[in-house]
Write a protein that holds these residues in place. Structure first.
Motif, PDB file in Angstrom:
ATOM      1  N   LEU A  97       0.784  -1.242   0.000  1.00 36.60           N
ATOM      2  CA  LEU A  97       0.000   0.000   0.000  1.00 36.60           C
ATOM      3  C   LEU A  97       0.813   1.289   0.000  1.00 36.60           C
ATOM      4  O   LEU A  97       0.255   2.376  -0.177  1.00 36.60           O
ATOM      5  N   SER A 155      -0.623   2.519  13.325  1.00 36.89           N
ATOM      6  CA  SER A 155       0.197   3.144  14.373  1.00 36.89           C
ATOM      7  C   SER A 155      -0.033   2.454  15.709  1.00 36.89           C
ATOM      8  O   SER A 155       0.922   2.161  16.442  1.00 36.89           O
ATOM      9  N   GLU A 174     -10.335  -0.862  20.651  1.00 41.01           N
ATOM     10  CA  GLU A 174     -10.779  -0.475  19.309  1.00 41.01           C
ATOM     11  C   GLU A 174     -12.302  -0.351  19.322  1.00 41.01           C
ATOM     12  O   GLU A 174     -13.003  -1.262  19.769  1.00 41.01           O
ATOM     13  N   ARG A 175     -12.804   0.783  18.800  1.00 42.56           N
ATOM     14  CA  ARG A 175     -14.259   0.973  18.817  1.00 42.56           C
ATOM     15  C   ARG A 175     -14.963   0.136  17.754  1.00 42.56           C
ATOM     16  O   ARG A 175     -16.127  -0.228  17.909  1.00 42.56           O
ATOM     17  N   GLY A 181      -8.145  -0.635  11.921  1.00 41.59           N
ATOM     18  CA  GLY A 181      -8.296   0.783  11.551  1.00 41.59           C
ATOM     19  C   GLY A 181      -8.642   0.919  10.078  1.00 41.59           C
ATOM     20  O   GLY A 181      -9.404   0.122   9.533  1.00 41.59           O
ATOM     21  N   LEU A 182      -8.020   1.890   9.433  1.00 37.36           N
ATOM     22  CA  LEU A 182      -8.338   2.136   8.012  1.00 37.36           C
ATOM     23  C   LEU A 182      -7.868   0.990   7.121  1.00 37.36           C
ATOM     24  O   LEU A 182      -8.367   0.819   6.016  1.00 37.36           O
ATOM     25  N   LYS A 191      -7.108  -3.855  -2.816  1.00 40.60           N
ATOM     26  CA  LYS A 191      -5.779  -3.282  -2.590  1.00 40.60           C
ATOM     27  C   LYS A 191      -4.998  -4.101  -1.566  1.00 40.60           C
ATOM     28  O   LYS A 191      -3.793  -4.254  -1.668  1.00 40.60           O
ATOM     29  N   ILE A 217     -13.287   4.511  23.627  1.00 40.95           N
ATOM     30  CA  ILE A 217     -12.813   5.250  24.808  1.00 40.95           C
ATOM     31  C   ILE A 217     -13.408   6.661  24.742  1.00 40.95           C
ATOM     32  O   ILE A 217     -13.364   7.328  23.716  1.00 40.95           O
ATOM     33  N   ALA A 237      -5.768   7.008  17.627  1.00 36.26           N
ATOM     34  CA  ALA A 237      -7.183   6.976  17.242  1.00 36.26           C
ATOM     35  C   ALA A 237      -7.452   7.520  15.841  1.00 36.26           C
ATOM     36  O   ALA A 237      -8.599   7.630  15.419  1.00 36.26           O
ATOM     37  N   ASP A 296     -10.055   4.650  -4.175  1.00 33.67           N
ATOM     38  CA  ASP A 296     -10.671   3.448  -3.596  1.00 33.67           C
ATOM     39  C   ASP A 296     -12.180   3.423  -3.853  1.00 33.67           C
ATOM     40  O   ASP A 296     -12.764   2.355  -4.061  1.00 33.67           O
ATOM     41  N   ASP A 441      -1.999   9.185  12.670  1.00 30.37           N
ATOM     42  CA  ASP A 441      -2.834  10.267  12.154  1.00 30.37           C
ATOM     43  C   ASP A 441      -3.421  11.142  13.255  1.00 30.37           C
ATOM     44  O   ASP A 441      -3.697  12.318  13.032  1.00 30.37           O
ATOM     45  N   SER A 447      -2.390  10.824   6.946  1.00 29.00           N
ATOM     46  CA  SER A 447      -1.085  10.692   6.316  1.00 29.00           C
ATOM     47  C   SER A 447      -0.984   9.358   5.591  1.00 29.00           C
ATOM     48  O   SER A 447      -1.875   9.001   4.815  1.00 29.00           O
ATOM     49  N   ILE A 449       0.397   5.024   5.735  1.00 27.47           N
ATOM     50  CA  ILE A 449       0.614   3.863   6.601  1.00 27.47           C
ATOM     51  C   ILE A 449       2.070   3.811   7.075  1.00 27.47           C
ATOM     52  O   ILE A 449       2.339   3.527   8.245  1.00 27.47           O
TER      53      ILE A 449
HETATM   54  C1  FAD Z   1      -9.884   5.114   2.086  1.00 34.06           C
HETATM   55  C2  FAD Z   1      -8.467   5.328   2.478  1.00 34.06           C
HETATM   56  C3  FAD Z   1      -7.464   4.763   1.718  1.00 34.06           C
HETATM   57  C4  FAD Z   1      -6.128   4.932   2.070  1.00 34.06           C
HETATM   58  N1  FAD Z   1      -5.175   4.341   1.305  1.00 34.06           N
HETATM   59  C5  FAD Z   1      -3.881   4.435   1.679  1.00 34.06           C
HETATM   60  C6  FAD Z   1      -2.866   3.783   0.925  1.00 34.06           C
HETATM   61  O1  FAD Z   1      -3.127   3.137  -0.093  1.00 34.06           O
HETATM   62  N2  FAD Z   1      -1.572   3.891   1.351  1.00 34.06           N
HETATM   63  C7  FAD Z   1      -1.235   4.601   2.475  1.00 34.06           C
HETATM   64  O2  FAD Z   1      -0.059   4.648   2.840  1.00 34.06           O
HETATM   65  N3  FAD Z   1      -2.188   5.250   3.205  1.00 34.06           N
HETATM   66  C8  FAD Z   1      -3.492   5.169   2.830  1.00 34.06           C
HETATM   67  N4  FAD Z   1      -4.452   5.812   3.574  1.00 34.06           N
HETATM   68  C9  FAD Z   1      -4.043   6.516   4.824  1.00 34.06           C
HETATM   69  C10 FAD Z   1      -3.781   5.488   5.947  1.00 34.06           C
HETATM   70  O3  FAD Z   1      -4.786   4.510   5.932  1.00 34.06           O
HETATM   71  C11 FAD Z   1      -3.717   6.185   7.298  1.00 34.06           C
HETATM   72  O4  FAD Z   1      -2.737   7.191   7.248  1.00 34.06           O
HETATM   73  C12 FAD Z   1      -3.371   5.182   8.417  1.00 34.06           C
HETATM   74  O5  FAD Z   1      -4.302   4.130   8.467  1.00 34.06           O
HETATM   75  C13 FAD Z   1      -3.304   5.897   9.766  1.00 34.06           C
HETATM   76  O6  FAD Z   1      -3.108   4.951  10.763  1.00 34.06           O
HETATM   77  P1  FAD Z   1      -3.531   5.238  12.275  1.00 34.06           P
HETATM   78  O7  FAD Z   1      -3.192   4.002  13.012  1.00 34.06           O
HETATM   79  O8  FAD Z   1      -2.923   6.504  12.742  1.00 34.06           O
HETATM   80  O9  FAD Z   1      -5.113   5.491  12.249  1.00 34.06           O
HETATM   81  P2  FAD Z   1      -6.340   4.665  11.692  1.00 34.06           P
HETATM   82  O10 FAD Z   1      -5.933   3.658  10.685  1.00 34.06           O
HETATM   83  O11 FAD Z   1      -7.343   5.681  11.290  1.00 34.06           O
HETATM   84  O12 FAD Z   1      -6.864   3.864  12.961  1.00 34.06           O
HETATM   85  C14 FAD Z   1      -7.444   4.528  14.053  1.00 34.06           C
HETATM   86  C15 FAD Z   1      -8.343   3.565  14.788  1.00 34.06           C
HETATM   87  O13 FAD Z   1      -8.722   4.133  16.021  1.00 34.06           O
HETATM   88  C16 FAD Z   1     -10.058   3.760  16.295  1.00 34.06           C
HETATM   89  N5  FAD Z   1     -10.594   4.725  17.266  1.00 34.06           N
HETATM   90  C17 FAD Z   1     -10.786   6.060  17.079  1.00 34.06           C
HETATM   91  N6  FAD Z   1     -11.243   6.637  18.204  1.00 34.06           N
HETATM   92  C18 FAD Z   1     -11.343   5.638  19.116  1.00 34.06           C
HETATM   93  C19 FAD Z   1     -11.761   5.605  20.476  1.00 34.06           C
HETATM   94  N7  FAD Z   1     -12.164   6.705  21.109  1.00 34.06           N
HETATM   95  N8  FAD Z   1     -11.762   4.416  21.128  1.00 34.06           N
HETATM   96  C20 FAD Z   1     -11.346   3.277  20.491  1.00 34.06           C
HETATM   97  N9  FAD Z   1     -10.948   3.256  19.194  1.00 34.06           N
HETATM   98  C21 FAD Z   1     -10.931   4.422  18.535  1.00 34.06           C
HETATM   99  C22 FAD Z   1     -10.705   3.843  14.948  1.00 34.06           C
HETATM  100  O14 FAD Z   1     -11.915   3.091  14.907  1.00 34.06           O
HETATM  101  C23 FAD Z   1      -9.627   3.245  14.054  1.00 34.06           C
HETATM  102  O15 FAD Z   1      -9.773   1.848  13.943  1.00 34.06           O
HETATM  103  C24 FAD Z   1      -5.794   5.704   3.219  1.00 34.06           C
HETATM  104  C25 FAD Z   1      -6.808   6.310   3.962  1.00 34.06           C
HETATM  105  C26 FAD Z   1      -8.128   6.135   3.601  1.00 34.06           C
HETATM  106  C27 FAD Z   1      -9.209   6.791   4.392  1.00 34.06           C
END
Ligand code: FAD
Ligand code: SF4
Length: 486
Positions: A97, A155, A174-175, A181-182, A191, A217, A237, A296, A441, A447, A449
């Motif tokens: 990805l 993350s 995880e909610r 997550g994403l 993908k 949370i 989150a 996507d 993020d 941002s 992955i």
């Molecule tokens: C549709 C889409 C496609 C993408 N495609 C790509 C790609 O091809 N390549 C790439 O590098 N990046 C891509 N990105 C960006 C990438 O997915 C994100 O930058 C990355 O997933 C961020 O990781 P993270 O762990 O910070 O947050 P996230 O992946 O957003 O995970 C955060 C998690 O926290 C959980 N959460 C939030 N609040 C709470 C709470 N209060 N209590 C419990 N759980 C909670 C959420 O449900 C979620 O599961 C894409 C983003 C999107 C939206």
């Protein structure tokens, strides 16, 4: 350097995609399974093992690219995965990805096509899983300290794996109903198939990480209580608040955020739903936003049987070659043809939506747009360029505005936010609340992955240092790092 002439004798060859007509009928990954292995060693042999490997700087994780290219060339897959895992917890995610800023920084790329670094990465990890070389690495001793990780995206998972291996007892909250997550509910199956996440989660469970799904949370569990229960907290989150488009007709049925549309489709693939309640079948679809999320939506709409798919972007079409102000080794903004774009649809650049129109039942039927240009830093509509296009499904994929504040998480912890609505942190990923850290993020804003994993690893080191007085964990980045990536 395994093959001193590799870059002279071998041309760049990438993974083969399945024919469009075949792949739009299913949701499996678009690549021909097994197409990489026969070519990957020769491709890895194109690496010049430069004195200064700029690819290291291009990769936010600081992946040791020339080292594992060398092992891949020699087909020493065991050594290759050891080197790859030294800096990246989840190469199967990034290898599929990542937009591969490392390849933009590859020295060979100055005057030839760069090394296929991303393809080599995914081949090494796929081979390792296949050979049983990815095994749980539980800690030798427990520290007696506890950590809560909020969010199970890349993350949160990276932070949790590092901290578990350092001996702390880690619980991931995880909610959503599933981990990832994403990766799980944003990115479509074509993908990255979700079995890759499941396999990692099993490894993490075997190492001792605990997972609690369906707990938000701030809403289901008070954040301040959580803080008291654990010795440290990592907020991972995400930045999940979608940017809206407040134009007339926004309230019509059929106008949805991308992140309302995509997760439902993923739930069909998980077997939770027979059909998605929001489907593109037999509809003219318009996707607003030209980035990854928009692409996507395009690929998902093709697979659901859309009549047509149009993707709108307010910015001008990027060039096919590096612009002068984005020289090697920076990550340039280039015109990208993703797998979803290969499958069809039209892309319109320099256009802005003025309003939507619906039928008497309140269902969206068309979208009005106008061409725009940037003048003196402002967007100006061009007179006489108004157009109407049919639209029975519109998805808004215009980015994200920051951390979700609706559930009480920010308020209950008493977290300070930065000017962009993300959780503010210092150079060690620490928030203003003692013992509470932020990664991915949630602190950085939407941002990539690869950045999320790098932040998770770096925050884990800070937490480990806070709990143990010192840490041996690696920290690839600081919060302010941009490396060579935009
Ligand atoms: C549709 C889409 C496609 C993408 N495609 C790509 C790609 O091809 N390549 C790439 O590098 N990046 C891509 N990105 C960006 C990438 O997915 C994100 O930058 C990355 O997933 C961020 O990781 P993270 O762990 O910070 O947050 P996230 O992946 O957003 O995970 C955060 C998690 O926290 C959980 N959460 C939030 N609040 C709470 C709470 N209060 N209590 C419990 N759980 C909670 C959420 O449900 C979620 O599961 C894409 C983003 C999107 C939206
Ligand atoms: S994680 Fe991304 S930037 Fe780093 S080596 Fe892999 S493809 Fe390149």
């Amino acid at each position: 350097m395994a093959d001193p002439k590799g870059f002279l004798t071998t041309g760049r060859e990438v993974a083969t995609s399945r024919p469009v007509a075949e792949r739009v009928k299913d949701w499996n990954e678009v690549y021909v399974p097994g197409s990489l292995l026969p070519i990957v060693s020769k491709q890895a042999g194109r690496c010049m093992d430069c004195g200064i490997p700029f690819c290291h700087n291009g990769c936010p994780l600081g992946n040791l690219i020339p080292e594992w290219n060398d092992y891949a060339y020699r087909e020493d897959w065991n050594a290759a995965i050891e080197r790859l895992h030294a800096t990246n917890n989840f190469p199967e995610f990034t290898g599929r990805l990542c937009p591969a800023p490392c390849e933009s920084a590859c020295v060979l790329g100055i005057n030839q096509p760069p090394v296929t670094i991303k393809n080599v990465e995914v081949s090494i990890i796929d081979k390792a899983w296949e050979s049983g070389d990815v095994t749980p690495q539980p800690p030798e001793r427990l520290s007696g300290k506890t950590v809560a990780v909020i969010g199970s995206g890349p993350s949160g998972l990276a932070a949790a794996q590092q901290l578990t291996r350092a001996g702390h007892t880690v619980v991931v909250y995880e909610r959503a109903d599933r981990i990832g997550g994403l990766l799980r509910y944003g990115i479509p199956e074509f993908k990255m198939e979700k079995s890759h996440i499941n396999r990692r989660v099993e490894q993490m469970r075997a190492e001792g990480t605990k997972f609690r799904t369906g707990i938000e949370i701030g809403r289901d569990l008070d954040a301040a209580k959580l803080r008291r229960r654990y010795d440290a907290v990592v907020i991972a989150a995400g930045a999940t608040v979608s940017r809206d488009l407040p134009v007339p007709g926004r309230e019509l049925n059929g106008v949805h955020y991308a992140m309302e549309y995509l997760p439902l489709s993923n739930k069909v693939q998980e077997g939770d739903l027979t059909n998605s309640p929001i489907t593109a079948k037999d509809k003219h679809v318009v996707v607003i936003g030209g980035g990854d999320t928009g692409a996507d939506c395009v690929g998902t709409a093709h697979r659901q049987g859309a009549l047509s798919v149009t993707q709108l972007e307010i910015m001008p079409r990027p060039g096919d070659e590096r612009a002068e102000h984005q020289p090697w080794p920076t990550f340039p903004m280039l015109y990208k043809v993703t797998s979803a774009h290969e499958e069809g649809g039209e892309r319109l650049y320099s256009v802005s939506t003025t309003h939507f129109e619906g039928d008497e039942d309140g269902n969206v039927q068309s979208l009005h747009l106008v061409e725009v240009e940037f003048k003196d830093g402002k967007i100006a509509s061009l007179e006489g360029t108004e157009r109407v296009i049919p639209a029975q499904l519109v998805t808004l994929a215009m980015g994200f505005t920051g951390t979700d504040q609706s559930n009480g998480l920010v308020e209950q912890f008493g977290l300070e936010l930065d000017a962009r609505g993300n959780v503010a942190r210092d150079a060690d990923f620490a928030t203003n609340v003692p013992g509470v850290y932020v990664a991915g993020d949630a602190g950085r804003g939407q941002s990539l992955i690869v950045w999320a994993i790098a932040e998770g690893r770096s925050a884990a080191r800070a937490v480990d240092g806070h709990l143990s007085g010192a840490s041996d964990l690696p920290a690839p980045i600081r919060p302010t790092d941009r490396a060579l990536v935009v």
